[in-house]
Scaffold this motif. Sequence first.
Motif, PDB file in Angstrom:
ATOM      1  N   SER A   6      -3.347   0.230 -20.693  1.00 27.04           N
ATOM      2  CA  SER A   6      -2.128   0.656 -20.010  1.00 27.04           C
ATOM      3  C   SER A   6      -0.988   0.928 -20.980  1.00 27.04           C
ATOM      4  O   SER A   6      -0.091   1.727 -20.695  1.00 27.04           O
ATOM      5  CB  SER A   6      -1.699  -0.398 -18.971  1.00 27.04           C
ATOM      6  OG  SER A   6      -1.459  -1.646 -19.578  1.00 27.04           O
ATOM      7  N   ASN A  55      -9.489   7.971 -10.082  1.00 34.56           N
ATOM      8  CA  ASN A  55      -8.554   6.997  -9.522  1.00 34.56           C
ATOM      9  C   ASN A  55      -8.572   5.664 -10.264  1.00 34.56           C
ATOM     10  O   ASN A  55      -7.526   5.044 -10.463  1.00 34.56           O
ATOM     11  CB  ASN A  55      -8.845   6.784  -8.040  1.00 34.56           C
ATOM     12  CG  ASN A  55      -8.281   7.897  -7.179  1.00 34.56           C
ATOM     13  OD1 ASN A  55      -7.321   8.557  -7.556  1.00 34.56           O
ATOM     14  ND2 ASN A  55      -8.887   8.114  -6.024  1.00 34.56           N
ATOM     15  N   ALA A  71      -5.551   3.827 -12.191  1.00 34.72           N
ATOM     16  CA  ALA A  71      -5.189   2.457 -11.848  1.00 34.72           C
ATOM     17  C   ALA A  71      -5.113   1.567 -13.083  1.00 34.72           C
ATOM     18  O   ALA A  71      -4.277   0.662 -13.165  1.00 34.72           O
ATOM     19  CB  ALA A  71      -6.191   1.881 -10.851  1.00 34.72           C
ATOM     20  N   ALA A  72      -5.979   1.829 -14.065  1.00 30.80           N
ATOM     21  CA  ALA A  72      -5.989   1.038 -15.294  1.00 30.80           C
ATOM     22  C   ALA A  72      -4.911   1.464 -16.278  1.00 30.80           C
ATOM     23  O   ALA A  72      -4.707   0.794 -17.298  1.00 30.80           O
ATOM     24  CB  ALA A  72      -7.359   1.128 -15.963  1.00 30.80           C
ATOM     25  N   GLY A  73      -4.248   2.572 -15.992  1.00 36.17           N
ATOM     26  CA  GLY A  73      -3.194   3.052 -16.875  1.00 36.17           C
ATOM     27  C   GLY A  73      -3.610   4.168 -17.804  1.00 36.17           C
ATOM     28  O   GLY A  73      -2.810   4.636 -18.615  1.00 36.17           O
ATOM     29  N   SER A  93     -12.225  -7.846 -10.413  1.00 42.66           N
ATOM     30  CA  SER A  93     -11.534  -7.072  -9.373  1.00 42.66           C
ATOM     31  C   SER A  93     -12.420  -6.900  -8.151  1.00 42.66           C
ATOM     32  O   SER A  93     -11.942  -6.937  -7.007  1.00 42.66           O
ATOM     33  CB  SER A  93     -11.107  -5.704  -9.928  1.00 42.66           C
ATOM     34  OG  SER A  93     -10.155  -5.844 -10.955  1.00 42.66           O
ATOM     35  N   VAL A 133      -9.495  -0.618  -5.931  1.00 43.31           N
ATOM     36  CA  VAL A 133      -8.600   0.154  -6.797  1.00 43.31           C
ATOM     37  C   VAL A 133      -7.240  -0.528  -6.907  1.00 43.31           C
ATOM     38  O   VAL A 133      -6.660  -0.636  -7.995  1.00 43.31           O
ATOM     39  CB  VAL A 133      -8.456   1.598  -6.276  1.00 43.31           C
ATOM     40  CG1 VAL A 133      -7.456   2.386  -7.128  1.00 43.31           C
ATOM     41  CG2 VAL A 133      -9.806   2.311  -6.280  1.00 43.31           C
ATOM     42  N   ASP A 134      -6.726  -1.008  -5.771  1.00 43.30           N
ATOM     43  CA  ASP A 134      -5.439  -1.708  -5.791  1.00 43.30           C
ATOM     44  C   ASP A 134      -5.512  -2.984  -6.633  1.00 43.30           C
ATOM     45  O   ASP A 134      -4.577  -3.308  -7.373  1.00 43.30           O
ATOM     46  CB  ASP A 134      -5.016  -2.077  -4.367  1.00 43.30           C
ATOM     47  CG  ASP A 134      -4.578  -0.879  -3.546  1.00 43.30           C
ATOM     48  OD1 ASP A 134      -4.353   0.196  -4.139  1.00 43.30           O
ATOM     49  OD2 ASP A 134      -4.473  -1.014  -2.312  1.00 43.30           O
ATOM     50  N   TYR A 138      -5.586  -2.243 -10.304  1.00 39.82           N
ATOM     51  CA  TYR A 138      -4.239  -1.831 -10.722  1.00 39.82           C
ATOM     52  C   TYR A 138      -3.332  -3.032 -10.962  1.00 39.82           C
ATOM     53  O   TYR A 138      -2.555  -3.060 -11.926  1.00 39.82           O
ATOM     54  CB  TYR A 138      -3.638  -0.925  -9.641  1.00 39.82           C
ATOM     55  CG  TYR A 138      -2.171  -0.625  -9.828  1.00 39.82           C
ATOM     56  CD1 TYR A 138      -1.743   0.338 -10.738  1.00 39.82           C
ATOM     57  CD2 TYR A 138      -1.206  -1.305  -9.083  1.00 39.82           C
ATOM     58  CE1 TYR A 138      -0.385   0.616 -10.899  1.00 39.82           C
ATOM     59  CE2 TYR A 138       0.136  -1.032  -9.238  1.00 39.82           C
ATOM     60  CZ  TYR A 138       0.550  -0.073 -10.142  1.00 39.82           C
ATOM     61  OH  TYR A 138       1.891   0.194 -10.307  1.00 39.82           O
ATOM     62  N   SER A 139      -3.434  -4.043 -10.082  1.00 45.96           N
ATOM     63  CA  SER A 139      -2.510  -5.172 -10.143  1.00 45.96           C
ATOM     64  C   SER A 139      -3.058  -6.382 -10.905  1.00 45.96           C
ATOM     65  O   SER A 139      -2.374  -7.401 -11.020  1.00 45.96           O
ATOM     66  CB  SER A 139      -2.133  -5.605  -8.727  1.00 45.96           C
ATOM     67  OG  SER A 139      -3.280  -6.030  -8.006  1.00 45.96           O
TER      68      SER A 139
END
Length: 267
Positions: free
Chosen positions: A15, A35, A39-41, A224, A247-248, A251-252
């Motif tokens: 990221s 996507n 999400a990973a940057g 994840s 995916v969310d 990302y977080s």
Amino acid sequence: MATLAELWAVWEKISRRRPLVHCITNPVTVNDCANVLLAAGARPFMAAHPDEVEEVQLHADALVINLGAISQLDSIGKAARRAVACGHPIIVDPVGVSASSLRRRSCIELLEEFHVACVRGNGAEIRALLSDTGTAAGVDADEETAAAEVASALARRHGCTVVSSGAVDAVTDGRRAFGVSNGDAMMTRVTGMGCMLSSLLGAAYAVESSPLAAAAVCAAVGLSGELAAAGTRSARRGPAHFRDLFVDTLYSLDEAQFMGGAKYSEG
């Protein structure tokens, strides 16, 4: 022995550096692959036309080749040659090589012609590449040790890292070996989890070209998947909900979650 902190540092570096990852991938999963990279940057570029792949690769940081794109062999060859010339890491996902002799021979030729940084497939696909024969559709959990040995043999043959995905992901370059046991059965209920993992390996190898990078990605993706599966079951939902939540969650994903949940061993 590598620490979880070192694995997290590789994942976090994606990221920060935002590598451009050129993917020639399976048309079934191209949107999912783009996507998860976002999400990973990382920054995805899904080029496949033979008249553009060399130009795109010139500006990329890594190349991911998925044999699900078997109709794009001309593009794959052109992109791989440019990647080698530019010093970009190449990740190969041998989708379907255990069932298709065309894919198997095309993948073996690719590995023999070009220096590849990492090969990622399931146990049956890795075994098929080593023996150049078709195999069963999967590898039983009791064969995990054998799968790791096959991965190590393929890694030594081609001078690359091999990731053999399964209940325990075996990661090895023929000398150093990691086992990553994160994941959830729900990950097998949607298409493209392997393709997404391979695409993320492209992002990781763009910032850290080593088996450690592969282990970091396997841990982040598997963890994840675990978290997203737990959330899906809690919500009494199904695979479509899981895909979005995965995916969310990717990302977080933060350092505390990773340090508390990643399950890996070395040696």
